[in-house]
Design a protein around this motif. Structure first.
Motif, PDB file in Angstrom:
ATOM      1  N   UNK B  20       0.834  -1.209   0.000  1.00 42.47           N
ATOM      2  CA  UNK B  20       0.000   0.000   0.000  1.00 42.47           C
ATOM      3  C   UNK B  20       0.864   1.253   0.000  1.00 42.47           C
ATOM      4  N   UNK B  21       1.984   1.191   0.771  1.00 42.97           N
ATOM      5  CA  UNK B  21       2.863   2.371   0.860  1.00 42.97           C
ATOM      6  C   UNK B  21       3.769   2.517  -0.355  1.00 42.97           C
ATOM      7  N   UNK B  22       4.204   1.375  -0.895  1.00 43.02           N
ATOM      8  CA  UNK B  22       5.183   1.433  -1.989  1.00 43.02           C
ATOM      9  C   UNK B  22       4.538   1.741  -3.341  1.00 43.02           C
ATOM     10  N   UNK B  23       3.227   1.564  -3.466  1.00 42.17           N
ATOM     11  CA  UNK B  23       2.564   1.767  -4.762  1.00 42.17           C
ATOM     12  C   UNK B  23       1.516   2.868  -4.625  1.00 42.17           C
ATOM     13  N   UNK B  24       0.832   3.157  -5.742  1.00 43.36           N
ATOM     14  CA  UNK B  24      -0.222   4.179  -5.668  1.00 43.36           C
ATOM     15  C   UNK B  24      -1.616   3.547  -5.633  1.00 43.36           C
ATOM     16  N   UNK B  25      -1.685   2.249  -5.342  1.00 42.41           N
ATOM     17  CA  UNK B  25      -3.004   1.610  -5.233  1.00 42.41           C
ATOM     18  C   UNK B  25      -3.793   2.194  -4.069  1.00 42.41           C
ATOM     19  N   UNK B  26      -5.107   2.345  -4.290  1.00 47.13           N
ATOM     20  CA  UNK B  26      -5.961   2.919  -3.240  1.00 47.13           C
ATOM     21  C   UNK B  26      -6.338   1.875  -2.200  1.00 47.13           C
ATOM     22  N   UNK B  27      -6.262   0.611  -2.598  1.00 47.38           N
ATOM     23  CA  UNK B  27      -6.723  -0.447  -1.698  1.00 47.38           C
ATOM     24  C   UNK B  27      -5.923  -1.719  -1.976  1.00 47.38           C
ATOM     25  N   UNK B  28      -5.411  -2.303  -0.925  1.00 47.92           N
ATOM     26  CA  UNK B  28      -4.681  -3.570  -1.061  1.00 47.92           C
ATOM     27  C   UNK B  28      -5.239  -4.532  -0.025  1.00 47.92           C
ATOM     28  N   UNK B  29      -5.464  -5.791  -0.428  1.00 47.71           N
ATOM     29  CA  UNK B  29      -6.045  -6.740   0.524  1.00 47.71           C
ATOM     30  C   UNK B  29      -5.594  -8.163   0.231  1.00 47.71           C
ATOM     31  N   UNK B  30      -5.623  -8.976   1.260  1.00 51.11           N
ATOM     32  CA  UNK B  30      -5.318 -10.396   1.102  1.00 51.11           C
ATOM     33  C   UNK B  30      -6.519 -11.205   1.585  1.00 51.11           C
ATOM     34  N   UNK B  31      -6.960 -12.149   0.754  1.00 41.69           N
ATOM     35  CA  UNK B  31      -8.014 -13.083   1.170  1.00 41.69           C
ATOM     36  C   UNK B  31      -7.362 -14.445   1.355  1.00 41.69           C
ATOM     37  N   UNK B  32      -7.736 -15.125   2.435  1.00 47.41           N
ATOM     38  CA  UNK B  32      -7.171 -16.448   2.696  1.00 47.41           C
ATOM     39  C   UNK B  32      -8.291 -17.452   2.856  1.00 47.41           C
ATOM     40  N   UNK B  33      -7.949 -18.686   2.520  1.00 48.85           N
ATOM     41  CA  UNK B  33      -8.912 -19.760   2.686  1.00 48.85           C
ATOM     42  C   UNK B  33      -8.669 -20.445   4.023  1.00 48.85           C
ATOM     43  N   UNK B  34      -9.736 -20.655   4.778  1.00 42.84           N
ATOM     44  CA  UNK B  34      -9.616 -21.362   6.051  1.00 42.84           C
ATOM     45  C   UNK B  34      -9.003 -22.737   5.814  1.00 42.84           C
ATOM     46  N   UNK B  35      -8.215 -23.198   6.795  1.00 41.72           N
ATOM     47  CA  UNK B  35      -7.609 -24.520   6.618  1.00 41.72           C
ATOM     48  C   UNK B  35      -8.506 -25.619   7.190  1.00 41.72           C
ATOM     49  N   UNK B  36      -9.702 -25.241   7.615  1.00 43.50           N
ATOM     50  CA  UNK B  36     -10.642 -26.232   8.164  1.00 43.50           C
ATOM     51  C   UNK B  36     -11.973 -26.113   7.415  1.00 43.50           C
ATOM     52  N   UNK B  37     -12.779 -27.180   7.473  1.00 43.70           N
ATOM     53  CA  UNK B  37     -14.061 -27.167   6.779  1.00 43.70           C
ATOM     54  C   UNK B  37     -14.955 -26.089   7.394  1.00 43.70           C
ATOM     55  N   UNK B  38     -15.823 -25.372   6.632  1.00 40.94           N
ATOM     56  CA  UNK B  38     -16.037 -25.554   5.186  1.00 40.94           C
ATOM     57  C   UNK B  38     -15.120 -24.728   4.299  1.00 40.94           C
ATOM     58  N   UNK B  39     -13.886 -24.483   4.736  1.00 37.80           N
ATOM     59  CA  UNK B  39     -12.874 -23.817   3.910  1.00 37.80           C
ATOM     60  C   UNK B  39     -13.362 -22.502   3.300  1.00 37.80           C
ATOM     61  N   UNK B  40     -13.919 -21.648   4.136  1.00 35.29           N
ATOM     62  CA  UNK B  40     -14.392 -20.352   3.643  1.00 35.29           C
ATOM     63  C   UNK B  40     -13.213 -19.478   3.232  1.00 35.29           C
ATOM     64  N   UNK B  41     -13.481 -18.655   2.213  1.00 32.25           N
ATOM     65  CA  UNK B  41     -12.453 -17.703   1.772  1.00 32.25           C
ATOM     66  C   UNK B  41     -12.914 -16.305   2.164  1.00 32.25           C
ATOM     67  N   UNK B  42     -12.120 -15.631   2.974  1.00 32.57           N
ATOM     68  CA  UNK B  42     -12.510 -14.294   3.441  1.00 32.57           C
ATOM     69  C   UNK B  42     -11.331 -13.332   3.339  1.00 32.57           C
ATOM     70  N   UNK B  43     -11.687 -12.040   3.224  1.00 32.18           N
ATOM     71  CA  UNK B  43     -10.641 -11.008   3.239  1.00 32.18           C
ATOM     72  C   UNK B  43     -10.149 -10.877   4.670  1.00 32.18           C
ATOM     73  N   UNK B  44      -8.865 -11.104   4.889  1.00 34.23           N
ATOM     74  CA  UNK B  44      -8.317 -11.098   6.252  1.00 34.23           C
ATOM     75  C   UNK B  44      -7.456  -9.875   6.526  1.00 34.23           C
ATOM     76  N   UNK B  45      -6.705  -9.404   5.546  1.00 33.26           N
ATOM     77  CA  UNK B  45      -5.786  -8.281   5.790  1.00 33.26           C
ATOM     78  C   UNK B  45      -6.026  -7.210   4.734  1.00 33.26           C
ATOM     79  N   UNK B  46      -6.213  -5.983   5.166  1.00 36.26           N
ATOM     80  CA  UNK B  46      -6.479  -4.908   4.209  1.00 36.26           C
ATOM     81  C   UNK B  46      -5.677  -3.670   4.564  1.00 36.26           C
ATOM     82  N   UNK B  47      -5.485  -2.815   3.576  1.00 33.38           N
ATOM     83  CA  UNK B  47      -4.917  -1.484   3.802  1.00 33.38           C
ATOM     84  C   UNK B  47      -5.630  -0.532   2.851  1.00 33.38           C
TER      85      UNK B  47
END
Lengths: 349, 143
Positions: B20-47
Motif C-alpha cells: 500500500x505504501x510502496x505503490x499508488x493503489x488505493x486499496x490492497x487486501x489479502x483473502x485467505x482460505x480457512x484450513x478447516x471445513x467448510x474452507x471459507x475464503x474471506x478477506x483477512x488483511x487490508x490497507x
C-alpha cells in the motif's frame, strides 16, 4: 343514395357508444343508445353539453398554449360517471368532437369506459403472462448454467484429484496435499449446491418460519455482494398462512436482488413489523433510485414490479414502491391479519 | 503452532501495508482460505479500506476476479469492475464494498504450490490496469 343513408342510420343507431349531434347548442340528432341513456339516468342533453363545454373551455384557456400533445388532440375527452338507482355508478368517457366549425355543429359521444378498462386489463394480463413464462424459462436457464459451471466443474476437479491419488506415485506430503485439495473442492461444491437449493426453495422457510428464512437469505446475499443487509424483524409470523409467508419471502428476495442488480446500494434494510391489523414488510436501499414517472405503466422494467403487485393483491395485500432519483428505493408490502370478512377459509391470513 | 500463526498474520499485514505504501493503489487486501471445513475464503488483511464491509464478504470460487484466481491459480485484472451488475459472474463484491473501478488479483500459494490465498490491489479512480501492473505487483510481492 337513399339506401346508403338508411344503412348509415342503422349503423348510427346500433353504435355501442351513445352519440348526440348538436347544432348551435341544440340537440338535432341522437342514436337509440343516447335516448336510452337519457331515460335511464334521467339526463338532459343540456347538462352533458355544459360538462363538455366546460372541459372544452378549460382545454382552450389553460397555459399550455404551445403544448405539443394538445395540438395532436383532435377532440376533448372528460370522464363522467352516472349513478344508477342502486347507488352503483358507471364510468363513461364524454368525447367532444367538432364536426363543422363554421356551422357550429359538433358531436358528443359517451363511450363506455368499463369496456376500455377491461380491454386494457386483458392486454396487461397478456403481457404479464408472457413475462412470467419468460421469467420461468430464464430461471431454468440460470439453474442449468449454475449446475454446469459450478457444480459439474467442481465434481470434475474432484474426480481429477482422486484419479491422481490412485494412479500416480505420490509422496506422503503430496498425497496429503492432493487429498486436501479434493476435500476443499468438494466442500466448495457442497456450498454451491446448498446455495442453489436456498435460491430455488428455502427449506428454512418450511421448518423454521419466515424470519429465519429472511435472515438466512440476507446473510447469504450480504456475503456474496459486499453490501450490508440488515434485517429488523419484530413480527409474529406464526399465524400467517404459508401462502402469505411465501409471497413475503419472494418479495423480499426479489426486492433485494433488484436493489443489488440495479441500484448499487451500500446498505439495504429489511424491516418486518406487525401491527394490530396488518403485517408490514419494507425493503429499503440507499442506492441510485429511479424516476417513478418514467417507469410507470408497462415497459420491461416494471413488469417485475407488476408481478409482485399481482402476487400480493391475490392474497388481499397491498404493494407499494416509492423511489427518488439518487435517494434510494423503498418497497412496502402489507397484509391484513384478520381477513375473515373475505370468507375464504383456505386463506386464513 | 499459535506462534507460527501469529507470525504468519503479522507477515500478511506487513505485506499489505508495504504494498500500500510502496505503490499508488488505493486499496490492497489479502483473502485467505480457512484450513478447516467448510474452507471459507474471506478477506483477512487490508490497507486503505473505506469501511469494514470487507469482513462480511465470503468469496466464491470462480466468481469475481478474486474468485477466478482461486479457481484458476492465475492472475486476473479488470478495469471496468463497476460495470458488472450483481447477476454477472465478474461481479466482484470487494469492488462494490470499496468502490473500486479497476483491480488486479494474484494468487498466493502454499510452499507445496496450491493456491490458498489471493492478493488484490485496486484503484478507485479511472486508472487502467494490465499485464504490466500484474508483473510489477508479483515482483514487489517477491521482494
Amino acid at each position: 343514395m337513399l339506401e346508403t343513408i338508411k344503412w348509415l342510420e342503422k349503423y348510427f343507431n346500433q353504435s355501442p357508444d351513445a352519440i348526440m349531434i348538436f347544432k348551435d347548442d341544440e340537440l338535432v340528432l341522437s342514436n337509440q343508445l343516447a335516448q336510452l341513456l337519457e331515460q335511464e339516468f334521467n339526463l338532459s342533453a343540456d347538462y352533458l353539453l355544459q360538462i363538455a363545454k366546460n372541459a372544452w373551455q378549460q382545454n382552450e384557456n389553460n397555459d399550455c398554449a404551445t403544448c405539443l400533445i394538445k395540438s395532436q388532440m383532435k377532440h376533448v375527452t372528460t370522464p363522467v360517471s352516472f349513478e344508477q338507482n342502486d347507488n352503483k355508478s358507471i364510468s363513461f368517457s364524454l368525447v367532444y368532437k367538432p364536426l363543422d366549425r363554421q356551422e357550429n355543429v359538433f358531436a358528443l359521444t359517451i363511450e363506455n369506459r368499463d369496456q376500455q378498462e377491461r380491454l386494457s386489463n386483458v392486454e396487461q394480463q397478456r403481457l404479464l403472462n408472457r413475462y412470467v413464462t419468460r421469467a420461468h424459462e430464464k430461471e431454468r436457464q440460470r439453474i442449468s448454467q449454475d449446475l454446469h459451471d459450478s457444480i459439474a466443474q467442481g465434481v470434475f476437479s474432484a474426480i481429477m484429484g482422486v484419479r491422481r491419488i490412485s494412479h500416480e506415485d505420490l509422496s506422503p506430503d503430496e498425497l496429503a496435499q492432493v487429498s486436501q485439495a479434493v476435500e476443499i473442492q468438494l466442500q466448495a461444491t457442497l456450498g454451491e449446491i446448498k446455495g442453489m437449493a436456498l435460491d430455488i426453495r428455502p427449506s428454512v422457510l418450511d421448518s423454521f418460519g419466515l424470519i429465519p428464512a429472511i435472515k438466512a437469505l440476507a446473510k447469504r446475499l450480504q456475503a456474496n455482494s459486499g453490501v450490508t443487509i440488515n434485517v429488523l424483524a419484530a413480527a409474529k409470523t406464526a399465524e400467517l398462512s404459508t401462502d402469505v409467508q411465501n409471497v413475503l419471502y419472494r418479495i423480499c428476495q426479489e426486492a433485494i436482488n433488484n436493489a443489488l442488480k440495479h441500484a448499487r446500494p451500500s446498505e439495504i434494510n429489511v424491516i418486518l413489523t406487525s401491527h394490530p391489523h396488518f403485517i408490514q414488510l419494507e425493503v429499503m436501499d440507499d442506492g441510485t433510485g429511479f424516476d417513478m414517472s418514467k417507469h410507470h405503466g408497462f415497459n420491461g422494467h416494471s413488469l417485475g414490479l407488476m408481478n409482485m403487485n399481482e402476487r400480493v393483491e391475490a392474497l388481499y395485500g397491498s404493494f407499494n414502491i416509492s423511489s427518488t432519483l439518487h435517494e434510494g428505493t423503498t418497497v412496502t408490502v402489507k397484509f391484513p391479519y384478520n381477513s375473515n370478512k373475505k370468507g375464504t377459509g383456505e386463506l386464513n391470513v | 503452532m499459535v506462534l507460527e500463526k501469529a507470525k504468519q498474520s503479522r507477515d500478511y499485514q506487513q505485506l499489505v501495508n508495504r504494498l500500500f505504501q510502496a505503490t499508488d493503489y488505493d486499496f490492497v487486501a489479502v483473502a485467505l482460505q480457512d484450513s478447516f471445513a467448510p474452507f471459507l475464503i474471506k478477506w483477512r488483511y487490508v490497507a486503505g479500506n473505506q469501511n469494514e464491509r470487507f469482513r462480511q464478504i465470503t468469496l466464491r470460487r470462480g466468481f469475481g476476479i478474486a474468485g477466478l484466481v482461486f479457481r484458476t491459480g492465475k492472475p486476473f485484472f479488470s478495469s471496468e469492475l463497476n460495470q458488472y451488475s450483481f447477476a454477472n459472474e465478474m461481479y466482484t463484491p470487494i469492488a462494490a464494498a470499496e468502490s473500486l473501478n479497476s483491480a488486479i488479483a494474484i494468487p498466493l500459494s502454499t510452499s507445496l504450490g496450491s493456491v490458498n490465498g489471493v492478493l488484490l490491489a485496486g484503484y478507485r479512480t479511472e486508472k487502467l490496469v494490465g499485464q504490466a501492473q500484474v508483473d510489477k505487483l508479483i515482483q514487489l510481492v517477491n521482494q
